[in-house]
Design a protein around this motif. Structure first.
Motif, PDB file in Angstrom:
ATOM      1  N   ASN A  79       0.856  -1.171   0.000  1.00  0.00           N
ATOM      2  CA  ASN A  79       0.000   0.000   0.000  1.00  0.00           C
ATOM      3  C   ASN A  79       0.899   1.230   0.000  1.00  0.00           C
ATOM      4  O   ASN A  79       2.034   1.160  -0.499  1.00  0.00           O
ATOM      5  N   ALA A  80       0.422   2.341   0.513  1.00  0.00           N
ATOM      6  CA  ALA A  80       1.227   3.560   0.567  1.00  0.00           C
ATOM      7  C   ALA A  80       1.157   4.190   1.949  1.00  0.00           C
ATOM      8  O   ALA A  80       1.136   5.411   2.094  1.00  0.00           O
ATOM      9  N   PHE A  81       1.104   3.348   2.993  1.00  0.00           N
ATOM     10  CA  PHE A  81       1.065   3.855   4.354  1.00  0.00           C
ATOM     11  C   PHE A  81       2.353   4.618   4.674  1.00  0.00           C
ATOM     12  O   PHE A  81       3.449   4.228   4.250  1.00  0.00           O
ATOM     13  N   THR A  82       2.194   5.691   5.432  1.00  0.00           N
ATOM     14  CA  THR A  82       3.340   6.530   5.789  1.00  0.00           C
ATOM     15  C   THR A  82       3.406   6.679   7.310  1.00  0.00           C
ATOM     16  O   THR A  82       2.623   6.094   8.042  1.00  0.00           O
ATOM     17  N   SER A  83       4.383   7.479   7.764  1.00  0.00           N
ATOM     18  CA  SER A  83       4.576   7.787   9.176  1.00  0.00           C
ATOM     19  C   SER A  83       5.129   6.575   9.923  1.00  0.00           C
ATOM     20  O   SER A  83       5.585   5.597   9.334  1.00  0.00           O
ATOM     21  N   GLN A 133       5.470   3.068   2.684  1.00  0.00           N
ATOM     22  CA  GLN A 133       6.378   4.213   2.827  1.00  0.00           C
ATOM     23  C   GLN A 133       6.519   4.577   4.301  1.00  0.00           C
ATOM     24  O   GLN A 133       6.592   5.743   4.679  1.00  0.00           O
ATOM     25  N   LEU A 134       6.564   3.548   5.132  1.00  0.00           N
ATOM     26  CA  LEU A 134       6.673   3.755   6.568  1.00  0.00           C
ATOM     27  C   LEU A 134       8.054   4.282   6.931  1.00  0.00           C
ATOM     28  O   LEU A 134       9.057   3.931   6.300  1.00  0.00           O
ATOM     29  N   SER A 135       8.105   5.100   7.963  1.00  0.00           N
ATOM     30  CA  SER A 135       9.371   5.698   8.379  1.00  0.00           C
ATOM     31  C   SER A 135       9.527   5.551   9.892  1.00  0.00           C
ATOM     32  O   SER A 135       8.672   4.990  10.577  1.00  0.00           O
ATOM     33  N   GLY A 136      10.627   6.052  10.400  1.00  0.00           N
ATOM     34  CA  GLY A 136      10.889   5.953  11.832  1.00  0.00           C
ATOM     35  C   GLY A 136      11.433   4.589  12.199  1.00  0.00           C
ATOM     36  O   GLY A 136      11.901   3.812  11.358  1.00  0.00           O
ATOM     37  N   ARG A 137      11.345   4.303  13.477  1.00  0.00           N
ATOM     38  CA  ARG A 137      11.926   3.071  13.986  1.00  0.00           C
ATOM     39  C   ARG A 137      10.876   1.974  14.154  1.00  0.00           C
ATOM     40  O   ARG A 137       9.695   2.263  14.361  1.00  0.00           O
ATOM     41  N   ILE A 138      11.344   0.736  14.084  1.00  0.00           N
ATOM     42  CA  ILE A 138      10.487  -0.394  14.424  1.00  0.00           C
ATOM     43  C   ILE A 138      10.329  -0.397  15.940  1.00  0.00           C
ATOM     44  O   ILE A 138      11.326  -0.426  16.669  1.00  0.00           O
ATOM     45  N   PRO A 139       9.107  -0.351  16.465  1.00  0.00           N
ATOM     46  CA  PRO A 139       8.927  -0.333  17.922  1.00  0.00           C
ATOM     47  C   PRO A 139       9.640  -1.514  18.580  1.00  0.00           C
ATOM     48  O   PRO A 139       9.413  -2.673  18.217  1.00  0.00           O
ATOM     49  N   GLN A 140      10.491  -1.201  19.549  1.00  0.00           N
ATOM     50  CA  GLN A 140      11.260  -2.246  20.206  1.00  0.00           C
ATOM     51  C   GLN A 140      10.369  -3.249  20.931  1.00  0.00           C
ATOM     52  O   GLN A 140      10.725  -4.425  21.074  1.00  0.00           O
ATOM     53  N   ASP A 141       9.205  -2.819  21.380  1.00  0.00           N
ATOM     54  CA  ASP A 141       8.314  -3.717  22.115  1.00  0.00           C
ATOM     55  C   ASP A 141       7.769  -4.850  21.248  1.00  0.00           C
ATOM     56  O   ASP A 141       7.274  -5.853  21.778  1.00  0.00           O
ATOM     57  N   LEU A 142       7.851  -4.704  19.924  1.00  0.00           N
ATOM     58  CA  LEU A 142       7.411  -5.799  19.058  1.00  0.00           C
ATOM     59  C   LEU A 142       8.265  -7.046  19.282  1.00  0.00           C
ATOM     60  O   LEU A 142       7.827  -8.168  19.005  1.00  0.00           O
TER      61      LEU A 142
END
Length: 713
Positions: free
Chosen positions: A570-574, A595-604
């Motif tokens: 898809n084209a998800f962002t943020s 088009q996701l950005s930032g960090r992968i949540p460590q809690d995952l």
């Protein structure tokens, strides 16, 4: 991505008889008068029998009370002789000893030792119980051969050995049980040729030998001329050859189940002489040719998975027939929809799937008030008729994998009982049917691979949300727009934890005597995996391959029951929502090609059930979570994120970002070392006295998920 499939299992028509017998037996036992004249030899034999087992469940069995008042014991009112012994679901966990006190109860007429964890062989000393009328040893682990001494049990009317481990051939001496009426041997490993000698017993009425290893042709030439046989099931064996014309000798036959064998040829004309036949199952054989018209008078007709190609004419007045179930799936039928089916006004279940029917779906089927209608995987074209105004009984509709177009009929809103709706892999072109959210029982909604378009949320349509939805697959469409932050907050059955760890199945409804289960095919790691039944705690969302954009809504974190979440392509962002860490039951997560950005949540990294992860081809950065589930992933799960680091710890080598365009999904599938699939046969649950097991061929892969299906013994 999910594609429902279907499987059928046979609810034994004698189930009612079986429970009535058990219930009356229990009532008789409980109602036995407390008369204090128990014979000492009978009491001592019972106590001796009790001492043979390492448990002490039968607390009422003691010398201080009359044995005729003991639990499970019934005495003759005048003589004090023990005539019935009923022990059910008590883990005796031992074998029957040749010198057991049980075999000293020589006046026994009824003996039930069911679900007692008994194992080993039946001792030949059981021949001492010559007064037995009923012997039920179901659901144990008894093995070996049936002892020859059974020939001494000449008064036996009911022999029930279902669900054990007996093997070898049936002893011909059983043919001497001239009072035998009910013979239940299903769920064992009896082998050898078909036991023709059984059918010389004139009193025999019910014979169930499902799920054994009988092989070779069947023949009834030596059948008793006064046969009273009413039900015969040989399903799930290895019988072959043609169905013999001599089967017509059983004029009282009501149920005939020959499914899951290797019978060849055509349906014999002589079956038309069986005027009392109502249930006929020939599914999963190698039969071919024309379906005779005289079969349309039956109530249940199941011919699935054969090579039938045409229909014979009927002399019956079709609109007066009582047919409830008609399953013709997976044959070689072609041409237009057989309109004469519209005359079956009592039809509850119609399955024409996996054939080569073509043309339009006729509006005349609106006359039928179906519970299940499956027309999937044909070549039907045109629109789906607006025919569901009176569809208040409809539980499932599957028209997937056809060439249907246009819009979904709005009359589906009348189907207030519907649980499964699959219109996948067609050419429907319509907005998202948010109005279906008001259906109070909808569990599964499949819209995948169509031309649906537009946003999911319609401000002009009043919707309370899909409160009962458990599985939704809208992948491979043209949906677009953002998903509002509160979108999932009203999806009650996904947010509640009430169904978690529920190993029962999502749907099991009975039409006449045929039980019907829905199953599902999922795309998991690029592999279609078909499972027979869907557990109630299986919850999945697949929104992949659309044009959604904006932020992934935080409300998705409310869906604590989710096992699978696929938002890829898809084209998800943020940022990836931190709330995903609340999905403690999640096993598969695919956010790739956005088009996701930032960090992968460590809690995952704390999601202990998460076994399949794909974050590839986004704009993610920072460290990969160090949880075990992340460390076991392939490098391909993280490629295409140049600012993401830490995969060298997973790959075992220095990581060099791959900036070349991602390979197509089909190519990636070929590289997956778990893509190998195979057809296997699954034997499904033989319950006590309920011969509901069918052997279903299905796709299975090495990484099968336990929450889809458990194979039962």
């Amino acid at each position: 991505m999910m594609i429902p499939r279907h499987s059928y299992s046979f609810n034994d028509i004698v189930l009612t008889m079986y429970f009535l017998f058990s219930f009356s037996f229990v009532l008789h036992t409980l109602a036995s008068p407390t008369l204090h004249f128990c014979r000492h030899d009978q009491r001592n034999s019972l106590l001796e029998f009790k001492q043979e087992f390492p448990v002490n469940y039968m607390s009422s069995w003691n010398k201080s009370s009359d044995c005729c008042s003991w639990e499970g014991v019934t005495c003759d009112e005048r003589s004090g002789k023990v005539i019935s012994l009923y022990i059910d679901n008590i883990p005796l966990n031992n074998s029957l000893k040749p010198n057991s006190g049980l075999f000293k109860l020589q006046f026994l007429q009824n003996l039930v030792l069911s679900s007692c964890d008994l194992y080993g062989q039946i001792p030949s000393s059981i021949g001492n119980l010559t007064q037995l009328n009923t012997l039920r040893l179901t659901d144990n682990h008894l093995s070996g051969k049936i002892p020859v001494s059974f020939a001494n049990l000449t008064k036996l009317a009911t022999l029930h050995l279902t669900n054990n481990d007996f093997e070898s051939e049936l002893p011909p001496d059983l043919g001497g049980l001239h009072n035998l009426e009910y013979l239940f041997l299903s769920g064992n490993s009896f082998s050898g040729p078909f036991p023709t000698f059984l059918f010389t017993i004139p009193s025999l009425q019910y014979v169930y030998m499902k799920g054994n290893q009988l092989k070779g042709p069947i023949e009834f030439s030596n059948t008793s001329s006064s046969s009273r046989l009413r039900a015969l099931s040989l399903a799930g064996n290895k019988c072959d050859g043609p169905i013999p014309e001599s089967i017509s000798k059983f004029l009282d036959l009501n149920i005939l189940d020959l499914s899951f064998n290797d019978f060849i040829g055509s349906i014999p004309r002589s079956i038309s002489q069986l005027a009392n036949l109502t249930y006929f199952d020939l599914s999963h054989n190698k039969l071919e040719g024309k379906v005779p018209g005289f079969l349309w008078r039956l109530e249940v007709l199941k011919l699935a998975h054969n090579s039938f190609s045409s229909f014979g004419k009927s002399s019956e007045v079709l609109d007066r027939t009582k047919m409830n179930v008609l399953s013709l799936r997976s044959n070689s039928f072609l041409g237009p929809f057989p309109r004469w089916i519209c005359k079956f006004r009592s039809l509850d279940l119609l399955d024409l799937s996996n054939n080569r029917f073509s043309g339009s779906i006729p509006p005349c089927i609106r006359r039928n008030n179906f519970k299940m209608l499956n027309l999937g995987n044909n070549n039907f074209s045109g629109t789906l008729p607006d025919m569901f105004v009176n569809g208040t009984n409809l539980l499932e509709l599957d028209v997937s994998r056809n060439q249907l177009e246009g819009k979904l009929p709005k009359s589906l809103i009348s189907c207030v009982a519907i649980k499964f709706l699959n219109v996948g892999s067609n050419k429907f072109k319509d907005e998202f049917p948010s109005w279906l959210g008001s259906l109070p029982s909808l569990n599964v909604l499949i819209l995948r691979s169509n031309q649906f378009y537009g946003p999911l949320y319609n401000h002009h349509v009043s919707s309370i949300g899909f409160q009962t939805l458990k599985v939704i697959d809208i992948s491979k469409n043209d949906f677009t727009g953002t998903i509002t932050s509160f979108y999932f907050s009203t999806w009650r059955d996904m947010t509640t934890s009430n169904a978690l760890n529920d190993d029962s199945y999502m749907e099991d409804f009975t039409v006449y005597v045929a039980s019907y289960h829905s199953s599902m095919e999922m795309v998991h790691k690029g592999v279609y995996t078909e499972f027979l039944w869907i557990r109630k705690d299986f919850i999945a969302i697949d929104f992949s391959e659309n044009r959604f954009y904006g932020k992934i809504p935080e409300s998705i974190g409310f869906l604590k029951g989710l096992h699978l979440l696929n938002l890829s392509s898809n084209a998800f962002t943020s940022d990836i929502p931190q709330s995903l860490a609340n999905l403690t039951n999640l096993e598969a997560l695919d956010l790739s090609q956005n088009q996701l950005s930032g960090r992968i949540p460590q809690d995952l990294g704390m999601l202990s059930f998460l076994s399949t992860i794909n974050f590839s081809h986004n704009n993610l950065e920072g460290p990969i979570p160090r949880g075990t589930q992340f460390q076991i992933q392939n490098c391909s799960s993280f490629i295409g994120n140049p600012r993401l680091y830490g995969p060298e710890e997973i790959c075992g080598q220095t990581y060099v970002p791959n900036t070349t365009p991602q390979k197509s999904e089909d190519v990636l599938e070929q590289e997956d070392d778990e893509q190998v699939i195979s057809w296997i046969a699954a034997a499904i649950a033989y319950g006590p006295g309920v011969f509901c097991g069918l052997v279903i061929g299905h796709i299975f892969v090495s990484h099968k998920q336990e929450w889809f299906i458990k194979r039962a013994r």
